[in-house]
Motif scaffolding. Structure first.
Motif, PDB file in Angstrom:
ATOM      1  N   ARG A   1      54.810  33.607  51.174  1.00 26.17           N
ATOM      2  CA  ARG A   1      55.575  33.550  52.419  1.00 26.17           C
ATOM      3  C   ARG A   1      56.782  32.628  52.261  1.00 26.17           C
ATOM      4  O   ARG A   1      57.776  32.774  52.923  1.00 26.17           O
ATOM      5  CB  ARG A   1      54.689  33.048  53.569  1.00 26.17           C
ATOM      6  CG  ARG A   1      53.633  34.054  54.021  1.00 26.17           C
ATOM      7  CD  ARG A   1      54.245  35.276  54.714  1.00 26.17           C
ATOM      8  NE  ARG A   1      53.327  36.397  54.695  1.00 26.17           N
ATOM      9  CZ  ARG A   1      53.315  37.321  53.725  1.00 26.17           C
ATOM     10  NH1 ARG A   1      54.159  37.247  52.713  1.00 26.17           N
ATOM     11  NH2 ARG A   1      52.455  38.318  53.759  1.00 26.17           N
ATOM     12  N   THR A   2      56.605  31.633  51.401  1.00 24.52           N
ATOM     13  CA  THR A   2      57.719  30.734  51.124  1.00 24.52           C
ATOM     14  C   THR A   2      57.832  30.585  49.614  1.00 24.52           C
ATOM     15  O   THR A   2      56.829  30.384  48.936  1.00 24.52           O
ATOM     16  CB  THR A   2      57.484  29.348  51.746  1.00 24.52           C
ATOM     17  OG1 THR A   2      57.190  29.530  53.126  1.00 24.52           O
ATOM     18  CG2 THR A   2      58.724  28.478  51.588  1.00 24.52           C
TER      19      THR A   2
ATOM     20  N   ASN B   1      56.953  19.899  54.213  1.00 29.06           N
ATOM     21  CA  ASN B   1      56.193  20.407  55.354  1.00 29.06           C
ATOM     22  C   ASN B   1      56.234  21.924  55.408  1.00 29.06           C
ATOM     23  O   ASN B   1      55.241  22.584  55.668  1.00 29.06           O
ATOM     24  CB  ASN B   1      56.771  19.857  56.658  1.00 29.06           C
ATOM     25  CG  ASN B   1      56.400  18.399  56.826  1.00 29.06           C
ATOM     26  OD1 ASN B   1      55.425  17.940  56.221  1.00 29.06           O
ATOM     27  ND2 ASN B   1      57.174  17.681  57.619  1.00 29.06           N
ATOM     28  N   GLU B   2      57.399  22.423  55.169  1.00 27.18           N
ATOM     29  CA  GLU B   2      57.543  23.874  55.257  1.00 27.18           C
ATOM     30  C   GLU B   2      56.667  24.561  54.213  1.00 27.18           C
ATOM     31  O   GLU B   2      56.034  25.576  54.486  1.00 27.18           O
ATOM     32  CB  GLU B   2      59.003  24.267  55.072  1.00 27.18           C
ATOM     33  CG  GLU B   2      59.232  25.732  55.358  1.00 27.18           C
ATOM     34  CD  GLU B   2      60.683  26.137  55.217  1.00 27.18           C
ATOM     35  OE1 GLU B   2      61.538  25.257  55.037  1.00 27.18           O
ATOM     36  OE2 GLU B   2      60.939  27.343  55.303  1.00 27.18           O
TER      37      GLU B   2
ATOM     38  N   THR C   1      53.921  23.619  52.991  1.00 24.36           N
ATOM     39  CA  THR C   1      52.514  23.625  53.391  1.00 24.36           C
ATOM     40  C   THR C   1      52.307  24.477  54.633  1.00 24.36           C
ATOM     41  O   THR C   1      51.347  25.230  54.713  1.00 24.36           O
ATOM     42  CB  THR C   1      52.019  22.187  53.675  1.00 24.36           C
ATOM     43  OG1 THR C   1      53.153  21.337  53.812  1.00 24.36           O
ATOM     44  CG2 THR C   1      51.108  21.708  52.579  1.00 24.36           C
ATOM     45  N   ALA C   2      53.212  24.367  55.583  1.00 23.80           N
ATOM     46  CA  ALA C   2      53.004  25.040  56.863  1.00 23.80           C
ATOM     47  C   ALA C   2      53.155  26.549  56.724  1.00 23.80           C
ATOM     48  O   ALA C   2      52.389  27.310  57.294  1.00 23.80           O
ATOM     49  CB  ALA C   2      53.983  24.500  57.896  1.00 23.80           C
ATOM     50  N   ASN C   3      54.153  26.964  55.977  1.00 24.29           N
ATOM     51  CA  ASN C   3      54.441  28.394  55.908  1.00 24.29           C
ATOM     52  C   ASN C   3      53.940  28.963  54.584  1.00 24.29           C
ATOM     53  O   ASN C   3      54.711  29.439  53.759  1.00 24.29           O
ATOM     54  CB  ASN C   3      55.948  28.607  56.104  1.00 24.29           C
ATOM     55  CG  ASN C   3      56.282  30.080  56.313  1.00 24.29           C
ATOM     56  OD1 ASN C   3      55.388  30.864  56.625  1.00 24.29           O
ATOM     57  ND2 ASN C   3      57.534  30.412  56.130  1.00 24.29           N
ATOM     58  N   GLY C   4      52.649  28.831  54.363  1.00 21.50           N
ATOM     59  CA  GLY C   4      52.095  29.314  53.108  1.00 21.50           C
ATOM     60  C   GLY C   4      51.647  30.745  53.214  1.00 21.50           C
ATOM     61  O   GLY C   4      51.766  31.343  54.289  1.00 21.50           O
TER      62      GLY C   4
ATOM     63  N   ASP D   1      60.993  17.637  55.118  1.00 23.94           N
ATOM     64  CA  ASP D   1      60.956  18.910  55.850  1.00 23.94           C
ATOM     65  C   ASP D   1      60.552  20.043  54.932  1.00 23.94           C
ATOM     66  O   ASP D   1      59.763  20.920  55.293  1.00 23.94           O
ATOM     67  CB  ASP D   1      62.338  19.215  56.443  1.00 23.94           C
ATOM     68  CG  ASP D   1      62.619  18.354  57.663  1.00 23.94           C
ATOM     69  OD1 ASP D   1      61.680  17.661  58.109  1.00 23.94           O
ATOM     70  OD2 ASP D   1      63.757  18.382  58.163  1.00 23.94           O
TER      71      ASP D   1
END
Lengths: 424, 609, 274, 259, 189
Positions: B178-179, B263-264, B266-269, B260
């Motif tokens: 996703r990222t 975070n991204e 991890t968050a948008n995995g 940031d």
């Protein structure tokens, strides 16, 4: 040894001296022919033109030379149609200039096209909407007309004249020359205009694109006018040059001044119209196509100076000089003004051909520069040398200036005046 | 009757007038014009029946499926195979012109195989203790590679060398990502299988951290312009936010940007981190992000016959002692990763090593080898293609010979097998049979675009299909197991002060080299000149772009020639000043000379020629 | 280009364009053909000599084209409209009719020591015509013409039986670099030829005894005076020192006195040849 | 330039190019050259003398440093539909707009090489054969028989792979149809684009991708104000990218040596 | 008089000599009779001059088509023996010269004309199929084009009953009459 070919009563330098004069030109011509030959045999990769500079030195040369050669048609028009008798003194010279310019331009064009073997396609499959078709047809026709006009000058050569057929034909042809002058005027009118239209119709080149009348953009008319204006100037300039080089008087000052006056008058009208045209273009045509006109002049080295030089310095100034009788009467001013007018028109043709292509159209395009290759310069020089040679030979063997003999006698008379007065 | 000049003139005049009334002059004029349509030098394309044939591109590890349009059997253009699950019908610019390679002007046509064999025999006999016979295989994993490994196992002191596998041999599953954070990896410009990457592109957010605006950076969702050489620091900081301040200093990004980003990821995995140089720090970050098993997977092995299992292990060049290789075979018939010659050269024994290169052009190692034996080149050669890096599944496909190779081409595996005294056999077919025996997976055939379970296909039909363009796709990936070298190569903890790699510029080689050409093959089709000579789309091979300030500092003015120097040597290049290249970097279009002196992690300097 | 040609379209543009083109071609071609036809006719009607003279006359400076009656002072200024062929000149006819007949007092005029016998009439190209008793005329060079050519290097005389026409070529004389065409004063058939050493060059049977185009009597003196002036001018234009003006007498061979002069130009000037 | 037509279906072939997808890989340029028998560059060729029927330009937003963003813009003949600048300037009818397809055709066999059309084209999409075409020995075997190689001294340009149009027509004829079905004919650049950024179709067919793209608010055409109605639609969601359609900006004094 | 002589000489050379000089002629490799084959082998042109599956035209049949019947001599003629010895046995394709070969820049689709246009072969190729002998192949020395497509005399192609020419003008004529499109790139490539 070539005495018998030289017009009786005029003085020409010795054969040896003439040989010395033409030798450098012949050398230049041979070099130029070699260059042109390379371009013909190996192709146009010999030039520095490219896809962006699809037209280069040669097209500039053609346009300029044809503008300068306009003296032939315009002098003919003034002499044979408007009956300005004074111009008889320069008409032969003007015709030779015309022949030289037009045939030179045609030769350069023949080298300039990628497929010279297909030259006749334009005639056989003409696209009548193309300005270039009009140019091709008119120039070919007009060159033919010029050749026919040149014929009497050749046939009037002292030796050729001894052949009765030549003599009679020359005579009869000369009697009909006004027809040819008329046709020539018609043709010249159109192709000078079409040469202007050549760039004026280019919708895709907002720097050159102009609105106009029916199918003709304004440059069509401006080119006619500027060519008509500068033609007499060039005849004047050439005559002056020939006088200087040959150290002879060839033309009466009245004829020179008349040429200057006509040139000045037309130049003034041209400059006026050109100014109006430029203003319309800046404020209407170019922005209408999405191109603010100011940006064209932001690409160095082409700045607004070029516009100023073209219109004011080399247009308005010579026009004013030529229109002022006092200044016109002085040879220095007259000739300088004529030279400036010629340069002005050459600059105009340069701007039309080279600057148009140099200025980018797409936002990610770059401003382009272009330096001609030696082969291009060589071909250019060939045209120049060819012109000088044809003119030199014509001047030597044909009677280009009918007043020359008379002026020679007049000079003698002025010197002899006291003695004669004393006698009679 | 007396003839006067006048009569002759009249005769000629009459002749001219008469000729005008005949077809002759007109015909000559038109014929001349027509002659200009086909004058000498303009080739006539051959005519014949037009057919489609299928193969797989062997020009890079992606191995895209290819449909060749053939006229009377001769391929005249190549295209992708629509529906191919991995290459998705796409081909890159190199691949599109592959069919022209056999006619490359620098094609090697002659060699001396007998002399080479004799020299090899002599050297192998002389091979002492501590000296080795080695095969350098630039494209490991092929059936031929197995032959080499078998051969080297059969030879005393045999060593099988290969470039280090990217990502430690793991495969990327882009479809799951996703990222994607790319630390300078040319994801959109030659990385992996173009069709697969572009198909997956819509589903992930791409963040490109790279000093200059590469093609990938230009198209990334976000471009983080970092300082040259600070990729490792960034990766470390993303893994361990404690190091963010020092990473901010190193990269030129703000701390907030780094946090940031962390975070991204991890968050948008699931997330995926790729790096141009295959940084261990990137692998570690992937590990920390939980990419293993999701976006990074262990690809199942492609089956091999059991008889092959007794083979020499795969080793990297660096692991071989210096001055120890007496006989070295280099197989570059199929392009792969390039190892600088300087790195190889120091491994050779000092007295008369024998180096035999198998190549289709002299532009590669052939320039340094004693013997260069000409080989077939794609699409002449017949070779299987190992699975692509972005293929989570095991694959088997053959680059089929579409054009008969010219006479006198050497077969590297036959040559090496013979030197080692083993029987090469028909490795390709043997492997195909082994795959068929495994009964797993499906076969995707190109002409009809159909997938068929392998168990529904007979061995002969399988082999036939493979030779007419088909891909065997193994089943789903196996669970991740630690494999060869994993433990060493994925650092668990790194010293906190140390982005291990190149944060500060060294004085000897101050410039960081970034390659702009995807798939730096030694030579490509002459038609590639469209991209660098007929247009300015890419730089010409052996050219470098650098910031004008950098150029000035190196004493270079304007576009000119210069000398590029790395730890492995020096070569002449052309340089172009370009403000879009950040100072301290060198954007390089690789050519044979540059490849020779540039390794994967390259620092260089440029001096005026 | 042509309707059956591929790519030809019957559109207004094509028709206008091609129409204009063909019109031009037709005009130019017909002009050429017209000139050729006219030339043919002129050649057939033996007008070459007339045309040659017409052109030569046209090329003369204006002051050399002056009417003979200007020489005698009857007009202040008048250019001859008839190319020196007074036979068709009404003005001349009127003036002759009104003038008193010449009184011949002396048999010849002596001008600067040159003899111009009054028993003959003179052409402005320095030939004379003398009527012979047998109905023919003899034609010779006048004294100035003779002295200009001195002892000619060569003389090309026409064959007896040939024809000459007024202002056409009578014969050619060569002197130094000069190749001079001597103009014929009469129309007629050549009966016999003489030469520089004979009293005359040609004996001609004239078509008509009409010598109105020739100068005689009292016209001779002003004409010769004018000719001397022209000679002087021509000589000085060639850079020769003006000795004649001092009252000297033209020598028998003027050319010999001016070795540096372009004799071709001087003779051309004097023999009315362009 | 063309006389009457049978009531064949009149198509207006066009293209849409998604600049947000173009990676500047150059596959279209190479595929085009392969398809149309464009020879490799002569050793004397430069970016200004080369033949690239489709040419990808790297265009930046003019900013410096990290603010600099680039986009790749493939430029090919824009197949102008109105006042087609090159058509009416050709002195010998070597250029024409095919009324049946809307494709601007260039006939190399009729071309005189006067290059007037090149001066007329605002997109610089026309190319002159400065050299005779030359392929390395043997490579002429790989020439496409559907396209005749051009000789030196003539102008050539993109014609939407006319050879493919011929082939599609012939396939249709073999199937007994006189019309090409949608999708049966695509130019080589479209087929080769790995990211599918280039789409091709009949603009008259409202369902075709270019026709859809033409109505998109983010679509634009190059130099639209010239009024030549080009049939190539570009598309980008980025505002600054859409500025490339406008006239050039005067120089900022700094010139990039590349691109 | 010399003028007339010159004109006559030029007329003779231009009308009689030139047409011979401009063409290079070569015989076909095999003495082949369409007539005999039409009687014995196949009645339709397509039997030998076939279309391929994809609709393209195969043109002159390859040796394999011939060899299908002529694997061994079918007659005793010298030509037959020669054909077998020179081509069939060594499996060498005869170097046929195609009279109707269009220039490289021409695209011509047989199937379009035959299937969609419903043209008969004879309409363009004349009665070639009924000929007993192959005439020599003539090629223009300068342009390199076959005489059949480039070099019919001025009047022949238009004359009633004559074989229609294969010049561009002939194509265009027909297309124009049928009201078919004829833009340049319809037929040129």
């Amino acid at each position: 040894m070539d005495r018998e070919f030289i017009t009786r009563g005029v003085k020409r330098c010795s054969g040896g001296k003439f040989l010395l004069w033409i030798l450098p030109w012949v050398a230049m011509l041979i070099f130029g022919l070699y260059s042109a030959g390379l371009c013909l045999v190996k192709g146009l990769n010999q030039t520095n033109m490219d896809n962006r500079f699809a037209f280069g030195l040669w097209i500039f040369l053609d346009l300029t030379v044809i503008a300068l050669g306009a003296g032939a048609f315009f002098t003919g028009f003034l002499l044979y149609i408007l009956k300005m008798k004074e111009l008889r003194a320069v008409i032969n010279s003007a015709v030779v200039i015309g022949v030289v310019c037009y045939s030179g331009a045609m030769c350069a064009l023949a080298v300039d096209v990628g497929q010279p073997l297909r030259f006749w396609f334009t005639f056989w499959y003409p696209n009548v909407h193309s300005m270039l078709t009009e140019v091709t047809f008119c120039i070919t026709c007009y060159l033919t007309v010029l050749m026919i006009e040149y014929l009497p000058i050749v046939l009037k050569n002292r030796k050729l004249r001894d052949v009765p057929e030549f003599l009679v034909f020359e005579h009869e042809l000369h009697k009909l020359i006004y027809v040819l002058a008329g046709v020539g005027t018609f043709l010249s009118f159109f192709h000078q205009g079409s040469l202007g239209g050549l760039y004026g119709v280019l919708r895709g080149r907002p720097f050159a694109f102009r609105e106009g009348l029916a199918i003709w953009p304004s440059t069509f008319f401006l080119f006619i006018l500027s060519a008509a204006a500068v033609g007499p100037s060039f005849v004047l300039l050439t005559t002056w040059l020939v006088e200087k080089i040959s150290k002879k008087r060839l033309v009466r000052p009245e004829a020179m001044q008349m040429l200057g006056r006509i040139s000045g008058l037309l130049l003034a009208v041209y400059v006026l119209l050109k100014t109006i045209d430029t203003l319309v273009w800046i404020n209407r045509t170019s922005p209408g196509n999405g191109f603010p006109a100011a940006q064209y002049y932001a690409w160095h080295p082409f700045g607004t100076w070029i516009l100023f030089t073209e219109i004011a310095l080399l247009g308005m100034v010579p026009a004013l000089i030529l229109l002022t009788p006092k200044l016109r009467a002085r040879t220095g001013w007259l000739v300088s003004a004529a030279a400036m007018a010629c340069c002005g028109v050459a600059l105009n043709r340069f701007v039309q051909t080279v600057q148009t292509l140099a200025v980018p159209t797409l936002s990610f395009d770059k401003f382009m520069t272009y330096t001609p290759s030696w082969q291009e310069v060589g071909t250019f020089l060939a045209v120049l040398a060819y012109g000088v040679l044809v003119y030199s030979f014509s001047f030597r063997y044909f009677q280009l200036f009918p007043d020359e003999r008379e002026l020679k006698l007049e000079v003698a008379q002025v010197e002899e005046e006291p003695a004669l007065v004393g006698r009679y | 009757m007396q003839r006067t000049r006048r009569d002759i003139l009249l005769f000629m005049g009459g002749g001219a007038a008469g000729a005008m009334l005949t077809p002759a002059p007109w015909r000559l004029v038109t014929d001349a014009a027509i002659w200009s349509e086909n004058w000498p030098g303009i080739p006539r394309p051959a005519r014949g029946e037009i057919t489609a044939r299928y193969t797989n591109c062997a020009l890079c590890p992606a191995g895209c499926a290819v449909r060749a349009r053939c006229v009377a059997g001769q391929p005249v253009s190549l295209a992708g195979v629509a529906g191919n699950p991995l290459s998705q019908g796409a081909l890159c610019a190199f691949g599109l012109t592959g069919h022209q390679l056999p006619y490359h002007p620098q094609r090697l046509k002659q060699g001396t195989p007998e002399e080479a064999a004799a020299a090899v025999r002599g050297a192998m006999a002389k091979c002492g203790a501590g000296e080795s016979v080695a095969v350098l295989d630039l494209a490991p994993g092929r059936a031929a590679s197995w032959t080499y490994r078998r051969a080297m196992a059969a030879v005393a002191n045999g060593v099988y060398l290969a470039p280090p596998p990217p990502l430690g041999g793991a495969a990327v599953n882009l479809a799951k990502a996703r990222t994607v954070l790319s630390l300078g990896a040319p994801l959109l410009d030659g990385w992996g299988t173009p069709g697969n990457v572009h198909a997956a592109r819509a589903n992930f957010r791409l963040i490109q951290a790279e000093p200059w605006e590469s093609r990938t950076a230009a198209l990334a969702d976000e471009w983080l312009p970092i300082r040259p050489g600070s990729e490792a620091a960034l990766a470390l900081a993303l893994k361990d936010p404690k190091t963010a301040p020092s990473a901010a200093q190193a990269t030129g990004l703000t701390e907030k940007q780094i946090l940031d980003l962390a975070n991204e990821l991890t968050a948008n995995g699931p997330a995926l981190v790729l790096s141009a140089d295959d940084l261990p720090e990137a692998l570690a970050l992937n590990h920390a992000l939980g990419a293993w098993g999701q976006t990074l997977v262990a690809r199942p092995e492609v089956p091999v016959p059991d008889a092959w299992k007794k083979a020499a292990p795969e080793r990297v060049v660096a692991s071989v002692p210096d001055n120890s290789i007496r006989v070295l075979f280099i197989d570059e018939s199929v392009p792969g990763s390039h190892i600088p010659w300087g790195a190889i050269e120091k491994k050779l024994v000092r007295d008369n090593p024998v180096v035999v290169a198998f190549a289709w052009t002299l532009e590669g190692y052939g320039r340094h080898a004693q013997f260069t034996l000409p080989t077939a080149v794609y699409p002449e050669l017949t070779s299987d293609i190992p699975p692509a890096i972005d293929s989570p599944a095991a694959t088997f496909r053959i680059s089929v010979s579409l054009v008969a190779p010219p006479a006198g081409m050497a077969d590297p595996s036959a040559f090496i097998a013979k030197a080692a005294g083993i029987d090469a056999g028909n490795a390709l077919q043997e492997r195909a049979d082994a795959i068929h025996k495994s009964g797993r997976g499906t076969l995707f055939t190109y002409a009809d675009g159909k997938s068929t379970p392998l168990k529904d296909i007979k061995p002969d039909a399988f082999w036939k299909s493979l030779n007419e363009g088909a891909t065997w796709l193994g089943g789903a990936e196996e669970p991740l197991t630690r494999r060869r070298g994993d433990a060493e190569e994925i650092p668990g903890e790194l010293p906190s002060e140390a982005p291990r790699l190149r944060v500060s510029a060294s004085d000897t080689f101050p410039l960081l080299v970034a390659f702009t050409t995807p798939t730096p093959a030694t030579l490509s089709s002459p038609l590639m000149s469209k991209l660098y000579q007929d247009s300015d789309l890419r730089m010409a091979p052996n050219t470098a772009a650098l910031h004008p300030d950098t150029a000035r500092a190196s004493g270079i003015t304007g576009a000119s020639r210069a000398v590029l120097e790395t730890q492995y040597g020096r070569c002449a290049i052309g340089v172009i000043p370009d403000e879009s290249v950040p100072p301290g970097m060198l954007e390089v279009a690789a050519g044979p000379e540059i490849l020779d002196i540039c390794g994967a992690f390259t620092r260089a300097k440029v001096v005026a020629a | 280009m042509l309707p059956w040609n591929y790519g030809f379209h019957w559109t207004a543009g094509t028709m206008i364009f091609m129409g204009a083109f063909y019109t031009v071609v037709v005009i130019v071609a017909s002009t050429l053909v017209n000139a050729a036809l006219r030339s043919r006719r002129a050649l057939r009607t033996r007008q070459a000599e007339r045309i040659r003279w017409a052109e030569d006359f046209h090329d003369l400076p204006a002051r050399d084209r002056q009417c003979r009656h200007v020489l005698t002072g009857e007009f202040g200024y008048r250019e001859c409209p008839n190319a020196f062929d007074c036979r068709q000149c009404e003005t001349h006819a009127k003036l002759v009719a009104s003038a008193a007949p010449d009184r011949i007092s002396e048999p010849e005029e002596d001008i600067f020591g040159m003899a111009f016998p009054l028993d003959r009439v003179y052409h402005r190209g320095h030939t004379w015509v003398h009527s012979e008793p047998d109905g023919t005329v003899t034609v010779g060079l006048d004294d100035l013409g003779r002295r200009l050519l001195g002892e000619p290097d060569r003389v090309d005389l026409p064959q007896p039986g040939g024809r000459v026409s007024v202002n056409g070529t009578a014969w050619h004389a060569h002197k130094r670099n000069a190749d001079v065409r001597i103009l014929s004063p009469v129309d007629g058939e050549i009966v016999a030829t003489g030469g520089p050493d004979a009293p005359w060059y040609l004996r001609i049977r004239p078509d008509r005894m009409d010598f109105r185009n020739l100068l005689g009597g009292h016209e001779i003196r002003p004409w010769v005076m004018r000719e001397m002036e022209r000679l002087q001018l021509a000589l000085s234009a060639e850079g020769a020192a003006p000795t004649l003006a001092d009252g000297g007498v033209p020598v028998q061979d003027i050319a010999a006195v001016y070795p540096q002069a372009d004799w071709d130009a001087v003779c051309g000037e004097m023999f009315l040849e362009a | 330039m063309i006389a009457a037509n049978k009531p064949n279906k009149i198509a207006r072939y066009g293209m849409s190019i998604d600049l947000d997808r173009c990676t500047g890989c150059g596959a279209c340029m190479v595929a085009c050259a392969v398809e149309n028998n464009v020879p490799p560059a002569h050793e004397g060729a430069t970016a200004r003398k080369g033949i690239t029927w489709i040419r990808v330009f790297k265009v930046d937003n003019g900013e410096e440093g990290p603010a600099r963003r680039s986009v790749f813009v493939p430029v090919l003949c824009q197949q102008c539909g109105e006042d087609t600048p090159c058509v009416h300037v050709c002195p010998q009818q070597a250029v024409e707009v095919d009324p049946a397809t809307g494709i601007v055709g260039q006939m190399p066999e009729r071309c005189l090489g006067c290059r007037y059309c090149m001066a007329a084209c605002p997109y610089h999409a026309r190319f002159f054969n400065w050299w005779d075409p030359q392929w390395p020995a043997g490579m002429e075997k790989t020439l496409n028989p559907d396209v005749a190689p051009r000789m030196r001294g003539v102008v050539e340009k993109c014609n939407f792979c006319h050879g493919r149009w011929h082939a599609a027509k012939e396939r249709a004829a073999a199937a007994g149809k006189s019309e090409i079905e949608a999708g049966a004919y695509v130019p080589a650049c479209v087929e080769s684009c790995p990211t599918g950024a280039i789409r091709f179709g009949d603009l008259k067919d409202a369902a075709s991708e270019p026709a859809v793209a033409a109505k998109d608010a983010h679509s634009f055409r190059l130099l639209e104000k010239l009024g030549t109605e080009p049939k190539i639609y570009y598309h980008s969601k980025r505002d600054w990218v859409r500025q490339v359609a406008a006239a050039p900006k005067p120089p900022n004094g700094k010139e990039n040596a590349r691109g | 008089m010399p003028f007339l002589a010159g004109a006559l000489a030029a007329l003779g050379a231009g009308w009689v000599g030139f047409p011979h000089a401009i063409y290079k002629s070569r015989p076909q490799p095999v003495d082949f009779s369409h007539k005999v084959h039409a009687e014995k082998a196949g009645t339709k042109c397509e039997d030998c001059h076939a279309f391929r599956e994809d609709g393209t035209f195969a043109g002159i049949p390859s040796l394999s088509t011939c060899a299908a019947c002529h694997a061994a001599p079918m007659g005793t003629t010298a030509a037959e023996k020669n054909f077998i010895d020179a081509y069939v046995t060594p499996n060498r394709e005869p170097d046929w010269a195609s009279y109707a070969q269009q220039p490289e820049n021409v695209f011509f689709s047989h199937i379009t004309h035959v299937k969609l246009g419903q043209l008969k072969c004879e309409q363009c190729h004349g009665d070639q199929g009924a000929s007993d002998k192959l005439r020599p192949y003539q090629v223009d020395r300068i342009s390199g084009y076959s005489r059949d497509i480039w070099g019919r005399t001025l009047f022949q192609s238009k004359a009633a009953g004559a074989v229609p020419g294969m010049k561009m003008d002939d194509c265009v004529d027909c297309h124009r009459k049928q009201g078919l499109s004829h833009s340049c790139l319809d037929c040129h490539k």
